[in-house]
Design a protein around this motif. Structure first.
Motif, PDB file in Angstrom:
ATOM      1  N   PRO A 138     -17.814   5.953 -16.105  1.00 16.77           N
ATOM      2  CA  PRO A 138     -16.769   4.984 -16.536  1.00 16.77           C
ATOM      3  C   PRO A 138     -15.909   4.134 -15.275  1.00 16.77           C
ATOM      4  O   PRO A 138     -15.886   4.858 -14.503  1.00 16.77           O
ATOM      5  CB  PRO A 138     -15.682   5.913 -17.240  1.00 16.77           C
ATOM      6  CG  PRO A 138     -16.404   7.024 -17.661  1.00 16.77           C
ATOM      7  CD  PRO A 138     -17.565   7.341 -16.504  1.00 16.77           C
ATOM      8  N   TYR A 139     -15.665   3.021 -15.511  1.00 15.67           N
ATOM      9  CA  TYR A 139     -15.200   2.116 -14.595  1.00 15.67           C
ATOM     10  C   TYR A 139     -13.974   1.336 -15.240  1.00 15.67           C
ATOM     11  O   TYR A 139     -14.482   0.447 -16.130  1.00 15.67           O
ATOM     12  CB  TYR A 139     -16.197   1.192 -13.944  1.00 15.67           C
ATOM     13  CG  TYR A 139     -15.410   0.229 -13.001  1.00 15.67           C
ATOM     14  CD1 TYR A 139     -14.497   0.504 -11.821  1.00 15.67           C
ATOM     15  CD2 TYR A 139     -15.902  -1.144 -13.126  1.00 15.67           C
ATOM     16  CE1 TYR A 139     -13.932  -0.293 -11.258  1.00 15.67           C
ATOM     17  CE2 TYR A 139     -15.419  -2.058 -12.465  1.00 15.67           C
ATOM     18  CZ  TYR A 139     -14.241  -1.791 -11.448  1.00 15.67           C
ATOM     19  OH  TYR A 139     -13.781  -2.906 -10.747  1.00 15.67           O
ATOM     20  N   LEU A 140     -12.881   1.499 -15.042  1.00 16.88           N
ATOM     21  CA  LEU A 140     -11.559   0.857 -15.719  1.00 16.88           C
ATOM     22  C   LEU A 140     -11.769   1.015 -17.138  1.00 16.88           C
ATOM     23  O   LEU A 140     -11.868   0.003 -17.834  1.00 16.88           O
ATOM     24  CB  LEU A 140     -11.812  -0.839 -15.057  1.00 16.88           C
ATOM     25  CG  LEU A 140     -11.364  -0.779 -13.739  1.00 16.88           C
ATOM     26  CD1 LEU A 140     -11.631  -2.186 -13.399  1.00 16.88           C
ATOM     27  CD2 LEU A 140      -9.984  -0.354 -13.324  1.00 16.88           C
ATOM     28  N   GLY A 141     -12.138   2.177 -17.750  1.00 17.42           N
ATOM     29  CA  GLY A 141     -12.110   2.407 -19.134  1.00 17.42           C
ATOM     30  C   GLY A 141     -13.191   1.759 -19.880  1.00 17.42           C
ATOM     31  O   GLY A 141     -13.294   1.855 -21.107  1.00 17.42           O
ATOM     32  N   ALA A 142     -14.440   1.548 -19.164  1.00 18.25           N
ATOM     33  CA  ALA A 142     -15.745   1.143 -19.789  1.00 18.25           C
ATOM     34  C   ALA A 142     -16.674   1.497 -18.766  1.00 18.25           C
ATOM     35  O   ALA A 142     -16.619   1.963 -17.781  1.00 18.25           O
ATOM     36  CB  ALA A 142     -15.664  -0.555 -19.902  1.00 18.25           C
ATOM     37  N   TYR A 143     -17.842   1.242 -19.223  1.00 18.55           N
ATOM     38  CA  TYR A 143     -19.365   1.624 -18.511  1.00 18.55           C
ATOM     39  C   TYR A 143     -19.642   0.594 -17.693  1.00 18.55           C
ATOM     40  O   TYR A 143     -20.514   0.459 -17.090  1.00 18.55           O
ATOM     41  CB  TYR A 143     -20.208   2.059 -19.521  1.00 18.55           C
ATOM     42  CG  TYR A 143     -19.936   3.355 -20.092  1.00 18.55           C
ATOM     43  CD1 TYR A 143     -20.270   4.481 -19.123  1.00 18.55           C
ATOM     44  CD2 TYR A 143     -19.673   3.418 -21.174  1.00 18.55           C
ATOM     45  CE1 TYR A 143     -20.115   5.586 -19.577  1.00 18.55           C
ATOM     46  CE2 TYR A 143     -19.525   4.871 -21.721  1.00 18.55           C
ATOM     47  CZ  TYR A 143     -19.672   5.742 -20.937  1.00 18.55           C
ATOM     48  OH  TYR A 143     -19.230   7.175 -21.657  1.00 18.55           O
ATOM     49  N   ALA A 144     -19.265  -0.883 -17.869  1.00 16.84           N
ATOM     50  CA  ALA A 144     -19.459  -2.015 -16.966  1.00 16.84           C
ATOM     51  C   ALA A 144     -18.528  -3.050 -17.641  1.00 16.84           C
ATOM     52  O   ALA A 144     -17.630  -3.051 -18.402  1.00 16.84           O
ATOM     53  CB  ALA A 144     -20.928  -2.317 -17.449  1.00 16.84           C
ATOM     54  N   HIS A 145     -18.432  -4.014 -16.565  1.00 18.17           N
ATOM     55  CA  HIS A 145     -17.535  -5.205 -16.694  1.00 18.17           C
ATOM     56  C   HIS A 145     -18.192  -6.364 -16.356  1.00 18.17           C
ATOM     57  O   HIS A 145     -18.983  -6.524 -15.210  1.00 18.17           O
ATOM     58  CB  HIS A 145     -16.281  -5.200 -16.004  1.00 18.17           C
ATOM     59  CG  HIS A 145     -15.284  -4.029 -16.416  1.00 18.17           C
ATOM     60  ND1 HIS A 145     -14.259  -4.447 -17.301  1.00 18.17           N
ATOM     61  CD2 HIS A 145     -15.293  -2.931 -16.235  1.00 18.17           C
ATOM     62  CE1 HIS A 145     -13.617  -3.240 -17.514  1.00 18.17           C
ATOM     63  NE2 HIS A 145     -14.196  -2.535 -16.763  1.00 18.17           N
ATOM     64  N   LEU A 146     -18.249  -7.505 -17.092  1.00 17.37           N
ATOM     65  CA  LEU A 146     -19.003  -8.575 -16.937  1.00 17.37           C
ATOM     66  C   LEU A 146     -17.909  -9.774 -16.662  1.00 17.37           C
ATOM     67  O   LEU A 146     -17.222 -10.217 -17.784  1.00 17.37           O
ATOM     68  CB  LEU A 146     -19.960  -8.977 -18.093  1.00 17.37           C
ATOM     69  CG  LEU A 146     -21.162 -10.344 -17.937  1.00 17.37           C
ATOM     70  CD1 LEU A 146     -21.729  -9.925 -16.572  1.00 17.37           C
ATOM     71  CD2 LEU A 146     -21.899 -10.182 -18.878  1.00 17.37           C
ATOM     72  N   SER A 147     -17.935 -10.562 -15.604  1.00 16.40           N
ATOM     73  CA  SER A 147     -17.195 -11.599 -15.437  1.00 16.40           C
ATOM     74  C   SER A 147     -18.001 -12.697 -15.177  1.00 16.40           C
ATOM     75  O   SER A 147     -19.028 -12.900 -14.636  1.00 16.40           O
ATOM     76  CB  SER A 147     -16.497 -11.601 -14.371  1.00 16.40           C
ATOM     77  OG  SER A 147     -15.463 -10.548 -14.354  1.00 16.40           O
ATOM     78  N   SER A 148     -17.859 -13.913 -16.195  1.00 16.81           N
ATOM     79  CA  SER A 148     -18.753 -14.997 -16.031  1.00 16.81           C
ATOM     80  C   SER A 148     -18.101 -16.302 -15.881  1.00 16.81           C
ATOM     81  O   SER A 148     -17.155 -16.473 -16.678  1.00 16.81           O
ATOM     82  CB  SER A 148     -19.628 -15.141 -17.778  1.00 16.81           C
ATOM     83  OG  SER A 148     -20.594 -15.979 -17.610  1.00 16.81           O
ATOM     84  N   PHE A 149     -18.706 -16.985 -15.125  1.00 15.51           N
ATOM     85  CA  PHE A 149     -18.139 -18.473 -14.777  1.00 15.51           C
ATOM     86  C   PHE A 149     -19.010 -19.560 -15.003  1.00 15.51           C
ATOM     87  O   PHE A 149     -20.040 -19.536 -14.659  1.00 15.51           O
ATOM     88  CB  PHE A 149     -17.656 -18.205 -13.066  1.00 15.51           C
ATOM     89  CG  PHE A 149     -16.903 -17.181 -12.770  1.00 15.51           C
ATOM     90  CD1 PHE A 149     -15.262 -17.732 -12.679  1.00 15.51           C
ATOM     91  CD2 PHE A 149     -17.200 -16.009 -12.338  1.00 15.51           C
ATOM     92  CE1 PHE A 149     -14.576 -16.686 -12.208  1.00 15.51           C
ATOM     93  CE2 PHE A 149     -16.103 -15.289 -12.024  1.00 15.51           C
ATOM     94  CZ  PHE A 149     -14.865 -15.324 -12.077  1.00 15.51           C
TER      95      PHE A 149
END
Length: 286
Positions: free
Chosen positions: A214-225
């Motif tokens: 877990p990382y920041l309450g999730a299994y991954a984070h996706l930032s898209s620009f």
């Protein structure tokens, strides 16, 4: 080589996105000490304006020169014109801060500290060019709506600059000692319609990682620009608690919808081996 020199705000279409994460983890669900949030879609602004939802981002200190540790400080003014100091947690943090240069390089995801109404963080500024700082947060009392406010302010580093060409779409990306594979290959995403993206993480031996952390309450984070405007879409988990043991490894399944055509530069962060890793992908929306 795609060279873009931009300073200021470029108008872009509204982006709306939601994400479904499915993780098949051999080790089972995360421990109770690291709970994941309950399912909720997150629709938010794109950070191309310094004001939205009655809130305004005011730059106090922005970098004016290159350096590995430059201060960024800003205030978030509320509808009453005073610095906002009360926030609901968003993915375990009161505020998420992102930095990216206009050629999609120098991406950073940080969590500044709040001191007497001013948010402060240290960022790396490796080269000149036009940068943008994004702030994503939930004003106190709006947490149940799942609707973050996203604001942004630019800063410019003068002088000669080595711009980085936007990488072409690829099936795999390196993230430290890991390889992240987009299981959908080079498939393009349809504009204005929900589409699925699937990613899998492998270690240096090629073995699929079966227990992401877990990382920041999730299994991954996706930032898209969006490559032309820098419009940000930060994809939040829709149902991260869906965890089952299975032999096929860990699969991150994203359901995302983008409102404009063009290239999206995606920064996928996940935790494995006790460290946060970053994989970068270019995906066409058409």
């Amino acid at each position: 080589m795609k060279l873009k020199i931009a300073f200021g705000v470029l108008l872009a279409g509204i982006l709306a996105a939601s994400v479904l994460y499915t993780v098949r983890a051999a080790s089972g669900p995360p421990a109770a000490s690291a709970p994941l949030p309950s399912p909720s879609p997150t629709l938010h602004g794109d950070g191309l304006s310094d004001s939205h939802d009655g809130y305004r981002m005011i730059a106090v200190t922005v970098p004016d020169a290159r350096g590995p540790a430059k201060e960024v400080a800003f205030r978030i003014l509320g509808p009453d014109g005073e610095p906002a100091t009360e926030y609901d947690d968003l993915q375990t943090q009161r505020l998420h801060m992102y930095v990216v240069r206009d050629d999609m390089s120098a991406y950073q995801h940080l969590h500044p500290t709040l001191d007497a109404g001013t948010w402060r963080a240290t960022v790396a500024v490796p080269d000149g060019g036009a940068y943008r700082v994004f702030a994503e947060f939930l004003p106190r009392g709006r947490g149940g709506a799942g609707h973050p406010t996203v604001l942004g302010v630019p800063f410019l580093i003068p002088g000669d600059t080595n711009f980085v060409p936007l990488p072409a779409p690829a099936k795999t990306a390196t993230a430290g000692p890991y390889t992240v594979t987009r299981l959908d290959g080079l498939a393009m995403l349809p504009v204005g319609r929900s589409a699925m993206m699937r990613f899998e993480v492998s270690d240096a031996s090629g073995t699929v990682v079966t227990a992401l952390e877990p990382y920041l309450g999730a299994y991954a984070h996706l930032s898209s620009f969006e490559s032309q405007s820098l419009a940000l879409t930060h994809l939040h988990p829709l149902a991260p608690a869906m965890t089952t043991a299975g032999p096929s490894g860990s699969t991150l399944v994203f359901h995302a919808q983008f409102g404009t055509r063009g290239e999206q530069r995606m920064f996928l962060q996940f935790a494995a081996g006790g460290k946060v890793q970053l994989a970068e992908f270019t995906v066409f929306v058409t």
